[in-house]
Write a protein that holds these residues in place. Structure first.
Motif, PDB file in Angstrom:
ATOM      1  N   GLN A  16      52.380  72.519  51.145  1.00 52.33           N
ATOM      2  CA  GLN A  16      53.231  73.340  52.328  1.00 52.33           C
ATOM      3  C   GLN A  16      54.544  72.747  52.114  1.00 52.33           C
ATOM      4  OE1 GLN A  16      51.943  75.409  54.755  1.00 52.33           O
ATOM      5  NE2 GLN A  16      50.342  74.961  53.318  1.00 52.33           N
ATOM      6  N   ASP A  17      54.998  71.662  51.473  1.00 52.32           N
ATOM      7  CA  ASP A  17      56.589  71.568  51.264  1.00 52.32           C
ATOM      8  C   ASP A  17      56.838  70.992  49.870  1.00 52.32           C
ATOM      9  OD1 ASP A  17      55.791  68.781  51.772  1.00 52.32           O
ATOM     10  OD2 ASP A  17      56.118  68.880  53.937  1.00 52.32           O
ATOM     11  N   LYS A  18      57.915  70.759  49.837  1.00 54.51           N
ATOM     12  CA  LYS A  18      58.501  69.896  48.404  1.00 54.51           C
ATOM     13  C   LYS A  18      57.788  68.555  48.256  1.00 54.51           C
ATOM     14  CE  LYS A  18      62.816  68.960  46.213  1.00 54.51           C
ATOM     15  NZ  LYS A  18      64.285  68.985  46.467  1.00 54.51           N
ATOM     16  N   ASN A  19      57.649  67.888  49.398  1.00 56.85           N
ATOM     17  CA  ASN A  19      57.089  66.313  49.312  1.00 56.85           C
ATOM     18  C   ASN A  19      55.701  66.593  48.753  1.00 56.85           C
ATOM     19  OD1 ASN A  19      59.543  65.139  49.714  1.00 56.85           O
ATOM     20  ND2 ASN A  19      59.022  64.674  51.849  1.00 56.85           N
ATOM     21  N   ALA A  20      54.873  67.481  49.556  1.00 56.18           N
ATOM     22  CA  ALA A  20      53.541  67.596  49.259  1.00 56.18           C
ATOM     23  C   ALA A  20      53.272  68.060  47.627  1.00 56.18           C
ATOM     24  CB  ALA A  20      52.966  68.672  50.338  1.00 56.18           C
ATOM     25  N   LYS A  21      54.335  69.125  47.351  1.00 58.62           N
ATOM     26  CA  LYS A  21      54.049  69.714  45.776  1.00 58.62           C
ATOM     27  C   LYS A  21      54.043  68.395  45.084  1.00 58.62           C
ATOM     28  CE  LYS A  21      55.393  74.337  46.734  1.00 58.62           C
ATOM     29  NZ  LYS A  21      54.084  75.165  46.626  1.00 58.62           N
ATOM     30  N   GLN A  22      55.307  67.486  45.429  1.00 61.22           N
ATOM     31  CA  GLN A  22      55.642  66.604  44.453  1.00 61.22           C
ATOM     32  C   GLN A  22      54.407  65.359  44.489  1.00 61.22           C
ATOM     33  OE1 GLN A  22      57.829  66.111  42.276  1.00 61.22           O
ATOM     34  NE2 GLN A  22      57.248  64.129  41.426  1.00 61.22           N
ATOM     35  N   ALA A  23      53.642  65.283  45.405  1.00 58.34           N
ATOM     36  CA  ALA A  23      52.456  64.522  45.382  1.00 58.34           C
ATOM     37  C   ALA A  23      51.582  65.003  44.539  1.00 58.34           C
ATOM     38  CB  ALA A  23      52.120  64.231  47.022  1.00 58.34           C
ATOM     39  N   VAL A  24      51.231  66.160  44.615  1.00 54.73           N
ATOM     40  CA  VAL A  24      50.149  66.719  43.717  1.00 54.73           C
ATOM     41  C   VAL A  24      50.515  66.791  42.466  1.00 54.73           C
ATOM     42  CG1 VAL A  24      49.126  69.185  43.258  1.00 54.73           C
ATOM     43  CG2 VAL A  24      49.479  68.332  45.683  1.00 54.73           C
ATOM     44  N   ARG A  25      51.910  66.884  41.960  1.00 49.38           N
ATOM     45  CA  ARG A  25      52.380  66.935  40.730  1.00 49.38           C
ATOM     46  C   ARG A  25      52.138  65.362  40.165  1.00 49.38           C
ATOM     47  NH1 ARG A  25      56.813  70.319  42.482  1.00 49.38           N
ATOM     48  NH2 ARG A  25      56.487  72.195  41.390  1.00 49.38           N
ATOM     49  N   VAL A  26      52.232  64.481  40.989  1.00 54.29           N
ATOM     50  CA  VAL A  26      52.215  63.162  40.367  1.00 54.29           C
ATOM     51  C   VAL A  26      50.808  62.859  40.318  1.00 54.29           C
ATOM     52  CG1 VAL A  26      52.435  60.683  41.339  1.00 54.29           C
ATOM     53  CG2 VAL A  26      54.597  62.054  41.614  1.00 54.29           C
ATOM     54  N   GLU A  27      49.942  63.121  41.075  1.00 50.76           N
ATOM     55  CA  GLU A  27      48.638  62.984  41.013  1.00 50.76           C
ATOM     56  C   GLU A  27      48.007  63.689  39.625  1.00 50.76           C
ATOM     57  OE1 GLU A  27      44.335  63.765  43.418  1.00 50.76           O
ATOM     58  OE2 GLU A  27      46.244  63.600  44.538  1.00 50.76           O
ATOM     59  N   ALA A  28      48.328  64.861  39.606  1.00 58.04           N
ATOM     60  CA  ALA A  28      48.084  65.711  38.396  1.00 58.04           C
ATOM     61  C   ALA A  28      48.512  65.328  37.158  1.00 58.04           C
ATOM     62  CB  ALA A  28      48.340  66.991  38.596  1.00 58.04           C
ATOM     63  N   ASP A  29      49.800  64.782  37.251  1.00 56.92           N
ATOM     64  CA  ASP A  29      50.337  63.994  35.928  1.00 56.92           C
ATOM     65  C   ASP A  29      49.600  62.716  35.568  1.00 56.92           C
ATOM     66  OD1 ASP A  29      52.302  66.024  35.945  1.00 56.92           O
ATOM     67  OD2 ASP A  29      53.694  64.756  36.539  1.00 56.92           O
ATOM     68  N   GLN A  30      49.295  61.802  36.503  1.00 59.48           N
ATOM     69  CA  GLN A  30      48.513  60.830  36.381  1.00 59.48           C
ATOM     70  C   GLN A  30      46.958  61.017  35.603  1.00 59.48           C
ATOM     71  OE1 GLN A  30      49.559  57.547  36.433  1.00 59.48           O
ATOM     72  NE2 GLN A  30      47.799  57.015  35.038  1.00 59.48           N
ATOM     73  N   LYS A  31      46.407  61.868  36.254  1.00 63.54           N
ATOM     74  CA  LYS A  31      45.009  62.303  35.754  1.00 63.54           C
ATOM     75  C   LYS A  31      45.362  62.836  34.165  1.00 63.54           C
ATOM     76  CE  LYS A  31      41.036  64.025  37.504  1.00 63.54           C
ATOM     77  NZ  LYS A  31      40.385  64.909  38.651  1.00 63.54           N
ATOM     78  N   MET A  32      46.194  63.743  34.023  1.00 62.13           N
ATOM     79  CA  MET A  32      46.568  64.127  32.546  1.00 62.13           C
ATOM     80  C   MET A  32      46.832  63.196  31.513  1.00 62.13           C
ATOM     81  SD  MET A  32      48.684  67.758  33.148  1.00 62.13           S
ATOM     82  CE  MET A  32      49.668  67.180  34.462  1.00 62.13           C
ATOM     83  N   VAL A  33      47.538  62.047  32.106  1.00 57.14           N
ATOM     84  CA  VAL A  33      47.874  60.897  31.072  1.00 57.14           C
ATOM     85  C   VAL A  33      46.578  60.248  30.783  1.00 57.14           C
ATOM     86  CG1 VAL A  33      49.074  58.831  31.369  1.00 57.14           C
ATOM     87  CG2 VAL A  33      50.081  60.655  31.977  1.00 57.14           C
ATOM     88  N   ASP A  34      46.136  60.025  31.938  1.00 53.54           N
ATOM     89  CA  ASP A  34      44.481  59.439  31.664  1.00 53.54           C
ATOM     90  C   ASP A  34      43.569  60.068  30.582  1.00 53.54           C
ATOM     91  OD1 ASP A  34      45.359  57.321  33.404  1.00 53.54           O
ATOM     92  OD2 ASP A  34      44.391  58.356  35.145  1.00 53.54           O
ATOM     93  N   ARG A  35      43.453  61.367  30.733  1.00 56.59           N
ATOM     94  CA  ARG A  35      42.765  62.303  29.791  1.00 56.59           C
ATOM     95  C   ARG A  35      43.305  62.093  28.546  1.00 56.59           C
ATOM     96  NH1 ARG A  35      40.017  66.177  33.248  1.00 56.59           N
ATOM     97  NH2 ARG A  35      39.066  64.807  34.777  1.00 56.59           N
ATOM     98  N   VAL A  36      44.762  62.457  28.268  1.00 60.22           N
ATOM     99  CA  VAL A  36      45.208  62.372  26.734  1.00 60.22           C
ATOM    100  C   VAL A  36      45.045  60.968  26.337  1.00 60.22           C
ATOM    101  CG1 VAL A  36      47.415  62.269  25.761  1.00 60.22           C
ATOM    102  CG2 VAL A  36      46.945  64.044  27.463  1.00 60.22           C
TER     103      VAL A  36
END
Length: 125
Positions: A70-90
């Protein structure tokens, strides 16, 4: 467009979009986020192709959540979570984020290398 090509394109989009913060999360120093790799070995390309597929799966999982945030903070939280998951996968595939980013950079610069990686991604189970 076939699924494998979509997966490769999604990973490329991540390298330009979602993965930006991912590198910042794990960067230990100025050179940690990027490793210059102009001529990756066949082994590196095999691991990279596997990582591309794994990262693409994360993109597919998180893209709808990012779009519906819904907002900039929520989008950032999703990015951070996704980024961590991508790092873990790599990293679970035996590749550092710096190595992944270095090969991604080389793939973007070299059309022949990109074609080779596309073939490798297509060969993965």
């Amino acid at each position: 467009m076939n699924q494998l090509m979509k997966a490769f394109m999604a990973a490329s989009v991540i390298a330009l979009g979602l993965a930006g913060p991912m590198t910042a999360v794990r960067a230990a120093g100025p050179g940690a986020a990027y490793e210059a790799i102009d001529q990756p070995t066949d082994e590196q390309l095999q691991r990279y192709a596997i990582a591309v597929r794994a990262v693409s799966g994360v993109v597919a999982e998180y893209q709808p959540r990012l779009e519906s945030a819904q907002d900039k903070n929520a989008k950032q939280a999703v990015r951070v979570e996704a980024d961590q998951k991508m790092v873990d996968r790599v990293e679970s595939g035996g590749m550092s984020v710096a190595e992944y980013n270095g090969i991604s950079h080389a793939v973007r610069k070299d059309p022949e290398l990109r074609k080779k990686v596309e073939r490798l991604v297509g060969q993965q189970p």
